[in-house]
Design an enzyme around this catalytic site. Structure first.
Site, PDB file in Angstrom:
ATOM      1  N   ASP A  11       0.889  -1.045  -0.327  1.00 43.00           N
ATOM      2  CA  ASP A  11      -0.144  -0.014   0.206  1.00 43.00           C
ATOM      3  C   ASP A  11       1.105   1.214   0.273  1.00 43.00           C
ATOM      4  O   ASP A  11       2.186   1.073   0.356  1.00 43.00           O
ATOM      5  CB  ASP A  11      -0.480   0.107   1.434  1.00 43.00           C
ATOM      6  N   ARG A  35      -1.348  -1.084  -8.513  1.00 44.13           N
ATOM      7  CA  ARG A  35      -1.778  -0.555  -8.171  1.00 44.13           C
ATOM      8  C   ARG A  35      -2.582   1.368  -8.117  1.00 44.13           C
ATOM      9  O   ARG A  35      -1.455   1.720  -7.349  1.00 44.13           O
ATOM     10  CB  ARG A  35      -2.356  -0.789  -6.160  1.00 44.13           C
TER      11      ARG A  35
HETATM   12  C1  FAD Z   1      -9.013  -1.372  -3.327  1.00 45.73           C
HETATM   13  C2  FAD Z   1      -8.631  -0.154  -2.910  1.00 45.73           C
HETATM   14  C3  FAD Z   1      -6.779   0.426  -2.041  1.00 45.73           C
HETATM   15  C4  FAD Z   1      -6.606   1.843  -2.223  1.00 45.73           C
HETATM   16  N1  FAD Z   1      -5.203   1.956  -1.584  1.00 45.73           N
HETATM   17  C5  FAD Z   1      -4.711   2.822  -1.328  1.00 45.73           C
HETATM   18  C6  FAD Z   1      -3.685   3.251  -1.182  1.00 45.73           C
HETATM   19  O1  FAD Z   1      -2.586   2.253  -0.922  1.00 45.73           O
HETATM   20  N2  FAD Z   1      -2.755   3.969  -0.330  1.00 45.73           N
HETATM   21  C7  FAD Z   1      -3.974   5.447  -0.699  1.00 45.73           C
HETATM   22  O2  FAD Z   1      -3.624   6.474  -0.544  1.00 45.73           O
HETATM   23  N3  FAD Z   1      -5.288   5.211  -1.364  1.00 45.73           N
HETATM   24  C8  FAD Z   1      -5.961   4.108  -1.384  1.00 45.73           C
HETATM   25  N4  FAD Z   1      -7.065   4.098  -1.563  1.00 45.73           N
HETATM   26  C9  FAD Z   1      -8.258   4.798  -1.518  1.00 45.73           C
HETATM   27  C10 FAD Z   1      -7.961   5.623  -2.577  1.00 45.73           C
HETATM   28  O3  FAD Z   1      -6.825   6.348  -2.757  1.00 45.73           O
HETATM   29  C11 FAD Z   1      -9.775   6.666  -2.193  1.00 45.73           C
HETATM   30  O4  FAD Z   1      -9.347   7.552  -1.322  1.00 45.73           O
HETATM   31  C12 FAD Z   1     -11.030   6.372  -2.283  1.00 45.73           C
HETATM   32  O5  FAD Z   1     -10.469   5.213  -3.383  1.00 45.73           O
HETATM   33  C13 FAD Z   1     -11.951   6.609  -2.841  1.00 45.73           C
HETATM   34  O6  FAD Z   1     -11.431   8.240  -4.223  1.00 45.73           O
HETATM   35  P1  FAD Z   1     -12.707   7.175  -5.027  1.00 45.73           P
HETATM   36  O7  FAD Z   1     -11.538   7.172  -6.918  1.00 45.73           O
HETATM   37  O8  FAD Z   1     -13.339   5.751  -5.587  1.00 45.73           O
HETATM   38  O9  FAD Z   1     -13.570   8.201  -5.753  1.00 45.73           O
HETATM   39  P2  FAD Z   1     -14.225   8.904  -4.733  1.00 45.73           P
HETATM   40  O10 FAD Z   1     -14.111  10.264  -5.376  1.00 45.73           O
HETATM   41  O11 FAD Z   1     -13.872   9.167  -3.799  1.00 45.73           O
HETATM   42  O12 FAD Z   1     -15.807   8.038  -4.959  1.00 45.73           O
HETATM   43  C14 FAD Z   1     -16.490   8.077  -5.905  1.00 45.73           C
HETATM   44  C15 FAD Z   1     -17.455   7.381  -5.035  1.00 45.73           C
HETATM   45  O13 FAD Z   1     -17.544   5.918  -4.908  1.00 45.73           O
HETATM   46  C16 FAD Z   1     -18.210   6.335  -3.171  1.00 45.73           C
HETATM   47  N5  FAD Z   1     -17.428   6.103  -2.278  1.00 45.73           N
HETATM   48  C17 FAD Z   1     -15.773   6.626  -2.239  1.00 45.73           C
HETATM   49  N6  FAD Z   1     -15.936   6.427  -0.991  1.00 45.73           N
HETATM   50  C18 FAD Z   1     -16.588   5.759   0.191  1.00 45.73           C
HETATM   51  C19 FAD Z   1     -16.696   5.509   1.143  1.00 45.73           C
HETATM   52  N7  FAD Z   1     -15.721   5.348   2.306  1.00 45.73           N
HETATM   53  N8  FAD Z   1     -18.363   5.304   1.545  1.00 45.73           N
HETATM   54  C20 FAD Z   1     -18.972   4.668   0.579  1.00 45.73           C
HETATM   55  N9  FAD Z   1     -19.221   5.803  -0.456  1.00 45.73           N
HETATM   56  C21 FAD Z   1     -17.629   6.065  -1.131  1.00 45.73           C
HETATM   57  C22 FAD Z   1     -19.628   7.142  -3.572  1.00 45.73           C
HETATM   58  O14 FAD Z   1     -20.294   6.768  -4.343  1.00 45.73           O
HETATM   59  C23 FAD Z   1     -18.367   8.496  -4.130  1.00 45.73           C
HETATM   60  O15 FAD Z   1     -19.303   9.217  -4.818  1.00 45.73           O
HETATM   61  C24 FAD Z   1      -7.483   3.069  -2.110  1.00 45.73           C
HETATM   62  C25 FAD Z   1      -8.845   2.623  -2.928  1.00 45.73           C
HETATM   63  C26 FAD Z   1      -9.428   1.140  -3.239  1.00 45.73           C
HETATM   64  C27 FAD Z   1     -10.535   1.103  -4.055  1.00 45.73           C
END
Ligand code: FAD
Length: 304
Positions: free
Chosen positions: A125, A176
């Site tokens: 991560d 990722r």
């Molecule tokens: C498999 C995976 C691994 C990850 N690993 C890391 C990492 O190693 N380091 C790091 O910095 N970040 C990590 N992240 C987090 C990532 O950086 C984002 O903060 C997170 O995925 C939200 O961004 P988004 O692209 O989904 O867009 P967003 O615009 O945040 O979300 C899009 C839509 O998804 C839904 N949504 C998003 N989050 C939530 C929630 N918590 N609860 C309910 N609905 C929600 C909502 O409908 C929102 O409108 C990871 C994410 C995923 C999916």
């Protein structure tokens, strides 16, 4: 998010832990490995892959870091025993990065050896920007010393990330790609929603151009669409990439991607150290801030 939601999100660390725990339960498999195994079995039954994360970060004692590394050995044993379709994700600060780079490397190498014994894979991560250089350095050292069963994470919100993609290209990395969740200063990170999206797409293109295997980690419908368009235009097969989502987020959309023939991996965290992870998930849930505020006020009013 509304301005009020944003204000509430900033106050989340002041919310009582039991409230945080109640509202974040959907994001975490449980406190124990058997609970994680049950969750992964259910996901596998739905055609979804998993990556198991032993919760723990910002570890402050060597013993704790070694215990986390040891816990991963137990995870691989269960993956084998239960025939789960799952790899693991690790946080370098959980393996002791802030204590010593060498301790962290030793712990991670132990986990990698354990993974290799069952032909499994370890994703590192990415944490906050104070760890980016050392994380990428360690990833390169491990790959150059012959470890092929390891991947890394890049965060589209960091302004440096396109350069990082180019610097990693010679390794044909397994990456990722996500937006990034930590609070970073404007000087090093895009903070505007559209700028983060645009960076994500630029990095995705550059990774695919470099022949990387990409885990497209987002729940953002617009980005999922952009990724699908690129996958189609490049004629990629389902084994060339995967989508990734977090446990408890957009489950039905994940199911649609599986039904359409894409590989979809769900991030499954478990363990005692649930608090930091839970706060981050609640902070990015657009619907959660108001709900928590009402619940917290309700408790306060109830006590008055
Ligand atoms: C498999 C995976 C691994 C990850 N690993 C890391 C990492 O190693 N380091 C790091 O910095 N970040 C990590 N992240 C987090 C990532 O950086 C984002 O903060 C997170 O995925 C939200 O961004 P988004 O692209 O989904 O867009 P967003 O615009 O945040 O979300 C899009 C839509 O998804 C839904 N949504 C998003 N989050 C939530 C929630 N918590 N609860 C309910 N609905 C929600 C909502 O409908 C929102 O409108 C990871 C994410 C995923 C999916």
């Amino acid at each position: 998010m509304t301005l009020l939601d944003r204000a509430i999100v900033r106050l989340l660390p002041a919310v009582p832990k039991p409230v945080v725990q109640r509202f974040s339960a959907r994001y975490i498999a449980g406190a124990t490995l058997p609970e994680a195994v049950r969750t992964v079995k259910d996901l596998n039954a739905d055609g979804k892959l998993a990556t198991i994360d032993v919760l723990g970060e910002e570890i402050t004692h060597e013993d704790e870091a070694r215990a986390i590394a040891q816990a991963y050995r137990g995870v691989f044993a269960e993956i084998e025993r239960e025939r789960l379709d799952s790899n693991v994700s690790v946080k370098l600060t959980a393996l002791g990065l802030h204590l010593s780079y060498d301790l962290c490397r030793e712990n991670l190498e132990g986990v990698l050896h354990e993974a290799a014994a069952s032909a499994n894979f370890v994703r590192i991560d990415m944490e906050d920007s104070t760890t980016t250089d050392e994380t990428l350095r360690l990833y390169r050292e491990l790959r150059e010393s012959g470890h092929d069963n390891v991947g890394v994470v890049l965060q589209a919100y960091l302004r440096r990330t396109l350069d990082d993609v180019r610097a990693l290209a010679d390794l044909r990395p397994n990456v990722r790609l996500c937006k990034g969740i930590y609070v970073e200063p404007f000087s090093i990170a895009y903070t505007d929603h559209d700028a983060v999206r645009a960076s994500f797409v630029r990095c995705l293109d550059a990774l695919l151009d470099a022949g990387a295997y990409v885990g497209v980690a987002t729940h953002d419908e617009w980005l999922i669409g952009e990724a699908l368009a690129r996958i189609g235009a490049r004629g990629l097969t389902p084994m060339d990439y995967e989508f990734q989502m977090l446990l408890g987020v957009r489950d039905s959309r994940a199911g649609e991607l599986v039904a359409a023939g894409h590989r979809l991996r769900v991030y499954v965290p478990y363990g005692e150290h649930w608090y930091g992870y839970s706060l981050r998930r609640l902070q990015e849930n657009p619907a959660m801030a108001g709900t928590i505020a009402r619940a917290t006020l309700g408790r306060a009013v109830g006590r008055a």
